[in-house]
Scaffold this motif. Structure first.
Motif, PDB file in Angstrom:
ATOM      1  N   UNK A   1      67.697  11.100  37.784  1.00 59.47           N
ATOM      2  CA  UNK A   1      67.600  12.476  38.492  1.00 59.47           C
ATOM      3  C   UNK A   1      68.974  12.946  38.836  1.00 59.47           C
ATOM      4  N   UNK A   2      69.965  11.991  39.212  1.00 64.56           N
ATOM      5  CA  UNK A   2      71.393  12.461  39.383  1.00 64.56           C
ATOM      6  C   UNK A   2      72.020  12.958  38.157  1.00 64.56           C
ATOM      7  N   UNK A   3      71.777  12.329  37.002  1.00 65.86           N
ATOM      8  CA  UNK A   3      72.461  12.687  35.912  1.00 65.86           C
ATOM      9  C   UNK A   3      71.993  14.178  35.385  1.00 65.86           C
ATOM     10  N   UNK A   4      70.718  14.256  35.594  1.00 66.00           N
ATOM     11  CA  UNK A   4      70.078  15.754  35.076  1.00 66.00           C
ATOM     12  C   UNK A   4      70.802  16.712  36.329  1.00 66.00           C
ATOM     13  N   UNK A   5      70.959  16.422  37.534  1.00 63.90           N
ATOM     14  CA  UNK A   5      71.670  17.291  38.528  1.00 63.90           C
ATOM     15  C   UNK A   5      73.016  17.594  38.287  1.00 63.90           C
ATOM     16  N   UNK A   6      73.882  16.245  38.004  1.00 60.25           N
ATOM     17  CA  UNK A   6      75.007  16.520  37.581  1.00 60.25           C
ATOM     18  C   UNK A   6      75.539  17.425  36.424  1.00 60.25           C
ATOM     19  N   UNK A   7      74.669  17.125  35.475  1.00 65.97           N
ATOM     20  CA  UNK A   7      74.897  17.765  34.213  1.00 65.97           C
ATOM     21  C   UNK A   7      74.403  19.062  34.143  1.00 65.97           C
ATOM     22  N   UNK A   8      73.527  19.641  35.019  1.00 61.72           N
ATOM     23  CA  UNK A   8      72.994  21.007  35.148  1.00 61.72           C
ATOM     24  C   UNK A   8      74.126  21.733  36.080  1.00 61.72           C
ATOM     25  N   UNK A   9      74.498  21.118  36.993  1.00 60.70           N
ATOM     26  CA  UNK A   9      75.853  21.751  38.008  1.00 60.70           C
ATOM     27  C   UNK A   9      77.021  22.107  37.113  1.00 60.70           C
TER      28      UNK A   9
ATOM     29  N   UNK B   1      82.379  22.287  29.922  1.00 57.78           N
ATOM     30  CA  UNK B   1      81.934  21.549  31.301  1.00 57.78           C
ATOM     31  C   UNK B   1      82.812  20.068  31.171  1.00 57.78           C
ATOM     32  N   UNK B   2      83.520  20.173  30.079  1.00 62.52           N
ATOM     33  CA  UNK B   2      84.129  18.873  30.055  1.00 62.52           C
ATOM     34  C   UNK B   2      83.438  17.596  29.254  1.00 62.52           C
ATOM     35  N   UNK B   3      82.406  17.865  28.500  1.00 64.39           N
ATOM     36  CA  UNK B   3      81.505  16.840  27.976  1.00 64.39           C
ATOM     37  C   UNK B   3      81.911  16.733  26.454  1.00 64.39           C
ATOM     38  N   UNK B   4      82.169  15.767  25.933  1.00 60.86           N
ATOM     39  CA  UNK B   4      82.394  15.635  24.492  1.00 60.86           C
ATOM     40  C   UNK B   4      81.423  16.281  23.572  1.00 60.86           C
TER      41      UNK B   4
END
Length: 265
Positions: free
Chosen positions: A60-68, A210-213
């Motif tokens: 759940x935290x990964x989903x929120x982090x990636x979304x933000x 967003x800084x994701x590869x």
């Protein structure tokens, strides 16, 4: 009479056009987001009321982090390109749902849902960002609005969407279902694949900002291909590009995405 109708169609299409961010493609736009977004919000609330939303877990935290992070990237991109009005009325939400389905979606207005079943394929937050970028891209590109606009033309419904809902709620509901990808008449399949490919391209750019590869997108779709076990239907009968087509297209887009990534990592 045919000539008059032809002129009428051309006038409507010329008047009701918009431009997709990132790709610059022109699209039909006969419905305003002011009409569509409240309906999407209502459907999202109804979905949450009948679903098991997951909170307080790593997934759940990964989903929120990636979304933000991707929300911030979208807003940055739109501001830099003088297009911030594209997300007017958006109220972002990123929810994880406890259901074993390998899927995720984003409704118009920025309402996102991930299913637990897709998390093992994502593997990590960067994998989540691949899916998040793609789903948010559908909303930023207003693919739902375009689907409804095309359906209205096909059905000869040239009034406003609000008027259509008032006059014929069942027809309006059908348009909404089509906009959200429910159903799949053969005549609409190519149109849907076009949207999927465009969302891949836009999502790749957003995750890179967003800084994701962005190279993770190729790996993600490789894992998705392995999970399908070759059971994907022929591409001409599918609303999505084949996994091989998708991977090939992403590889072609990678140099552009890497430029954004190297600037923002």
């Amino acid at each position: 009479m045919k000539k008059v109708l032809a002129i009428f169609f051309v006038a409507i299409i010329a008047y009701g056009c918009a431009t997709v961010p990132v790709t610059g493609r022109r699209q039909l736009s006969l419905v305003s987001n002011e009409e569509l977004i409240p309906v999407a919000f209502q459907q999202y609330d109804q979905f949450l009321d009948t679903s098991r939303v997951v909170t307080g877990t790593k997934n759940a935290q990964m989903v929120k982090n990636a979304g933000n992070r991707i929300q911030t990237a979208v807003e940055q991109y739109l501001r830099d390109n003088n297009s911030i009005e594209v997300i007017e009325g958006f109220e972002w939400e990123f929810k994880l749902v406890n259901e074993d389905i390998a899927n995720a979606w984003c409704l118009p207005g920025g309402k996102v849902a991930f299913y637990e079943g897709i998390m093992p394929i994502c593997e990590n937050e960067t994998g989540v960002a691949v899916v998040m970028g793609h789903e948010i891209a559908h909303a930023i590109a207003n693919h739902g609005r375009e689907r409804i606009s095309n359906a209205m033309v096909l059905q000869g419904a040239f009034g406003t969407f609000g008027a259509l809902m008032g006059q014929n709620p069942s027809a309006g509901e059908q348009l909404i279902l089509q906009a959200f990808g429910v159903g799949g008449q053969l005549g609409m399949l190519k149109f849907s694949r076009k949207h999927e490919s465009e969302a891949d391209e836009i999502g790749l750019i957003f995750m890179a900002i967003a800084g994701y590869d962005p190279r993770e997108a190729v790996d993600f779709w490789g894992r998705m291909s392995e999970k399908s076990g070759g059971q994907q239907p022929p591409e001409f009968l599918s609303t999505h590009p084949s996994h091989d087509t998708r991977i090939s297209d992403l590889q072609e887009l990678m140099p552009k995405a890497m430029e954004y990534y190297n600037k923002n990592k």
